[in-house]
Design an enzyme around this catalytic site. Structure first.
Site, PDB file in Angstrom:
ATOM      1  CG  ASP A 191      36.204  50.004  37.551  1.00  0.00           C
ATOM      2  OD1 ASP A 191      35.968  48.793  37.468  1.00  0.00           O
ATOM      3  OD2 ASP A 191      35.519  50.877  36.961  1.00  0.00           O
ATOM      4  NE  ARG A 245      36.125  56.372  37.130  1.00  0.00           N
ATOM      5  CZ  ARG A 245      36.828  55.473  36.421  1.00  0.00           C
ATOM      6  NH1 ARG A 245      36.678  54.167  36.655  1.00  0.00           N
ATOM      7  NH2 ARG A 245      37.678  55.883  35.501  1.00  0.00           N
ATOM      8  NE  ARG A 256      31.291  41.982  40.813  1.00  0.00           N
ATOM      9  CZ  ARG A 256      30.426  41.222  40.127  1.00  0.00           C
ATOM     10  NH1 ARG A 256      30.833  40.074  39.621  1.00  0.00           N
ATOM     11  NH2 ARG A 256      29.187  41.601  39.968  1.00  0.00           N
TER      12      ARG A 256
END
Length: 367
Positions: A54, A199, A52
């Site tokens: 972002d 990230r 899922r």
């Protein structure tokens, strides 16, 4: 013809979407797929996504499934569906899978890439697919820092934790830092990733590349198990989900090892006997209960009905009738001597100098 489950391999440019998952305040990849499939197949369709992603994150190999009664061949759906999708979403392939196959409940290797445009002046044509960094980054230092993250670790420092009970141990199989022209690519493969994990790793390695952190500081960040110890969360636009490679057969042995713990999970007997065996060679006291729960659950998820555990380092740490997540353990004494001898040969170690105590897990959900 009855119900069938169809798997899709998906690529998309995430720039114009509020991520994968349905949102009340913006268009998402999931929403667009549901609408296009429902129109195509003339029935309500709800896809289940593997990752899922972002808002702003891209994909070249995300996976989703849906169930349908439609008679259209599964391998033809991708072609018909692409005619109904916007140009920034494409189905690369479609095929039929078992009705029980779930994209988030299978063992797989996920691979992401984070791209950094490292030059003095930004290039407008690359702004949507890379993060611009003005400061010259030291590639070798970034590689040295990345090396501390390979293997099985508690990545609590490298994630946005969404609950105290969330399990934050993951395995990174590979982490490389390469440069082609003025683009640095951080490529990471692992058993799965926590929220914002890739990230935050990218943001931390950029700090190393700038010289703000020495490479060995990455090891200290891991040990801290504190989000505040790591670098910033790099912007979403530089991140792309490259692929998801699903396991087709169980690995005979899984070994997890770092400074805090070492264990072996033997899975060879799962397919026929539904039995798995765990040898915990060592484990820090504060990590023991979580490790025992996590590895037992992994064995059960992989098909084991019976999980036998031996704590090589210290007797008495496994407490009978204590709740370890879904599981309770009881001491097992019958026919375990031959098993002990066979397993220690496979593991290449002597389990203990004295008698070995085995415990068997009981899944409390099945009582």
């Amino acid at each position: 013809m009855g119900m069938k489950r169809v798997r899709l391999i998906l690529a998309y440019d995430g720039t114009n979407y509020c991520g994968w998952q349905l949102q009340p305040n913006g268009v998402t990849i999931e929403e667009v797929l549901n609408q296009a499939l429902s129109q195509l197949l003339k029935e309500p369709i709800a896809v289940i996504g593997a990752s899922r992603t972002d808002s702003g994150v891209h994909a070249e190999g995300n996976v989703a499934v849906f169930d349908t009664m439609n008679r259209m061949p599964a391998d033809k759906i991708c072609f018909a569906l692409n005619q109904r999708l916007p140009d920034d979403i494409r189905v690369l392939s479609s095929d039929q899978v078992d009705l029980t196959w779930h994209p988030r409940k299978q063992n797989c290797v996920k691979t992401y890439e984070y791209r950094i445009l490292n030059r003095k002046v930004a290039m407008p044509t690359r702004r949507l697919y890379s993060h611009f960094c003005y400061f010259s980054l030291d590639l070798e230092k970034m590689r040295q820092g990345a090396s501390y993250l390979i293997g099985e670790h508690d990545f609590r420092s490298f994630c946005t934790v969404r609950g105290q009970a969330e399990e934050t141990v993951r395995t990174v199989y590979g982490l490389t830092v390469e440069k082609q022209g003025d683009v640095i690519t951080i490529r990471i493969s692992g058993s799965g990733f926590l929220y914002n994990m890739v990230r935050i790793i990218a943001g931390t390695l950029m700090k190393v590349g700038m010289g703000i952190y020495p490479p060995e500081h990455v090891k200290e960040i891991l040990k801290a198990r504190n989000r505040q110890a790591a670098g910033p969360t790099a912007p979403a636009r530089g991140l792309t989900l490259i692929s998801m490679e699903y396991e087709t057969e169980l690995r005979p042995v899984i070994t997890g090892e770092n400074e805090e713990w070492c264990y072996h999970l033997f899975q060879e007997d799962i397919p026929e006997k539904k039995k798995a065996y765990v040898i915990i060679e060592r484990c820090a006291e504060e990590d023991f209960d979580r490790l025992l729960t996590r590895v037992t659950h992994q064995a059960v998820r992989n098909g084991a009905w019976y999980v036998y555990v031996c704590d090589r380092k210290q007797s008495g740490r496994i407490e009978p009738e204590k709740d370890y997540g879904y599981y309770r353990f009881k001491e097992q004494t019958e026919d375990m001597e031959a098993l002990t001898e066979a397993l220690q040969k496979r593991a290449g170690c002597i389990l203990t100098d004295g008698p070995v105590i085995w415990y068997m897990a009981k899944d409390e959900r099945k009582t």
